[in-house]
Design a protein around this motif. Structure first.
Motif, mmCIF file in Angstrom:
data_model
loop_
_atom_site.group_PDB
_atom_site.id
_atom_site.type_symbol
_atom_site.label_atom_id
_atom_site.label_comp_id
_atom_site.label_asym_id
_atom_site.label_seq_id
_atom_site.Cartn_x
_atom_site.Cartn_y
_atom_site.Cartn_z
ATOM 1 N N LYS A 67 0.761 -1.236 -0.024
ATOM 2 C CA LYS A 67 0.026 -0.054 0.091
ATOM 3 C C LYS A 67 0.685 1.158 0.172
ATOM 4 O O LYS A 67 0.647 2.239 -0.725
ATOM 5 C CB LYS A 67 -1.137 -0.011 1.235
ATOM 6 N N ARG A 68 1.898 1.271 0.904
ATOM 7 C CA ARG A 68 2.906 2.444 1.055
ATOM 8 C C ARG A 68 3.555 2.425 -0.298
ATOM 9 O O ARG A 68 3.766 3.644 -0.724
ATOM 10 C CB ARG A 68 3.865 2.329 2.209
ATOM 11 N N ASN A 70 2.792 1.531 -3.388
ATOM 12 C CA ASN A 70 1.988 1.823 -4.455
ATOM 13 C C ASN A 70 1.467 3.351 -4.572
ATOM 14 O O ASN A 70 1.573 4.072 -5.437
ATOM 15 C CB ASN A 70 0.489 1.151 -4.439
ATOM 16 N N ALA A 71 1.564 3.875 -3.290
ATOM 17 C CA ALA A 71 1.335 5.441 -3.142
ATOM 18 C C ALA A 71 2.825 6.101 -3.633
ATOM 19 O O ALA A 71 2.751 7.195 -4.137
ATOM 20 C CB ALA A 71 0.981 5.883 -1.793
ATOM 21 N N GLN A 82 -1.979 11.474 -9.084
ATOM 22 C CA GLN A 82 -1.164 10.727 -8.056
ATOM 23 C C GLN A 82 -0.092 11.315 -7.192
ATOM 24 O O GLN A 82 0.177 11.102 -6.300
ATOM 25 C CB GLN A 82 -0.863 9.527 -8.925
ATOM 26 N N LYS A 85 -1.353 13.703 -4.440
ATOM 27 C CA LYS A 85 -1.975 12.567 -3.536
ATOM 28 C C LYS A 85 -0.924 12.079 -2.825
ATOM 29 O O LYS A 85 -1.121 12.032 -1.330
ATOM 30 C CB LYS A 85 -2.723 11.399 -4.324
ATOM 31 N N PHE A 86 0.343 11.910 -3.160
ATOM 32 C CA PHE A 86 1.409 11.172 -2.397
ATOM 33 C C PHE A 86 1.954 12.201 -1.040
ATOM 34 O O PHE A 86 1.882 11.700 -0.109
ATOM 35 C CB PHE A 86 2.579 11.249 -3.228
ATOM 36 N N SER A 89 -0.581 11.730 1.691
ATOM 37 C CA SER A 89 -0.558 10.188 2.014
ATOM 38 C C SER A 89 0.674 10.100 3.050
ATOM 39 O O SER A 89 1.577 9.489 2.566
ATOM 40 C CB SER A 89 -0.533 9.435 1.061
ATOM 41 N N ALA A 92 2.966 6.905 3.141
ATOM 42 C CA ALA A 92 3.743 6.474 2.297
ATOM 43 C C ALA A 92 5.176 7.127 2.333
ATOM 44 O O ALA A 92 6.011 6.682 1.694
ATOM 45 C CB ALA A 92 2.887 6.821 1.136
#
Length: 239
Positions: A67-68, A70-71, A82, A85-86, A89, A92
């Motif tokens: 999950k981490r 992919n981010a 994307q 979004k990082f 997040s 991540a």
């Protein structure tokens, strides 16, 4: 075992990057750790500890790391959305116990580039294909399918001496696995998010994650036949 046979045994070891799901007997893992502990250590301090992840614990850590990753991969090769979004997040963001090397020193880069080119060439991943490279890198967080991942921690107070001792321990462990027909792969990549491991184990606060070791039965995938170039002794001998 004579010297020539021993040298051949050492040279036959490979990093395994594709494992069968076949479980490894916990007793065997204990034997590997016992063999690891026969390595020399700074004043016999053994400034390292290990956490063995199997079954559901292994799967939860893998899912968390994926999950981490992919981010984080979205920042490198994703869409503009994307990448934005990082930054929102924080799970991540790199949270390693030790600073991860951003780039290898200039004199060492040719070795790294050569092995990367050859490995990714074998896998059919083009140099400019960031998405395919990210997908391949994600296999680190699946532990290449290995049913066992051993996380190695070192005591923060002994710095490079603890890391050296852990390396000696890990080499013995991996050679012991090789002697039993098992494959291993040392993984620095899993140390990027140490808290994903800590939340599953009661790790003493003075111990820091340095790397993981995937352990299991090698598959027949072609990647397991890959061999990185072995240097000539003269290339590292100072005159």
């Amino acid at each position: 075992m004579d010297a020539k046979t021993f040298s051949s045994f050492l040279a036959s070891r490979r990093s395994t990057r594709d494992f069968l799901p076949t479980p490894v007997d916990p007793k065997v893992i204990e034997e590997l750790i016992a063999d690891g502990l026969t390595a020399p250590s700074w004043s016999n301090t053994r400034p390292y500890m290990v956490a063995v992840a199997t079954g559901d614990v292994r799967d939860r850590i893998s899912a968390d790391l994926l999950k981490r990753w992919n981010a984080a991969a979205g920042l490198r090769s994703g869409t503009f959305a994307q990448k934005i979004k990082f930054f929102f997040s924080p799970y991540a963001w790199p949270q390693s116990d030790y600073p991860m090397i951003a780039a290898y020193p200039t004199e060492l880069q040719p070795r790294s580039r050569k092995v990367g080119k050859e490995l990714y060439g074998l896998l059919g991943v083009a140099r400019g294909d960031k998405v395919a490279r990210d997908e391949q890198w994600a296999n680190n967080y699946k532990f290449f399918g290995a049913p066992v991942e051993v996380f190695v921690f070192i005591h923060k107070s002994l710095h490079v001496f603890a890391a050296n001792d852990a390396g000696l321990f890990a080499q013995n462990l991996m050679l012991s696995a090789h002697a039993r027909g098992l494959g291993t792969c040392a993984q620095g990549a899993v140390a990027i998010w140490s808290n994903a491991v800590r939340q599953e184990f009661n790790v003493p606060k003075d111990y820091k994650l340095i790397y993981g070791i995937a352990i299991g039965h090698p598959s027949n995938d072609k990647v397991n036949g890959f061999q990185a170039e072995r240097l000539n002794p003269g290339e590292i001998t100072i005159q």
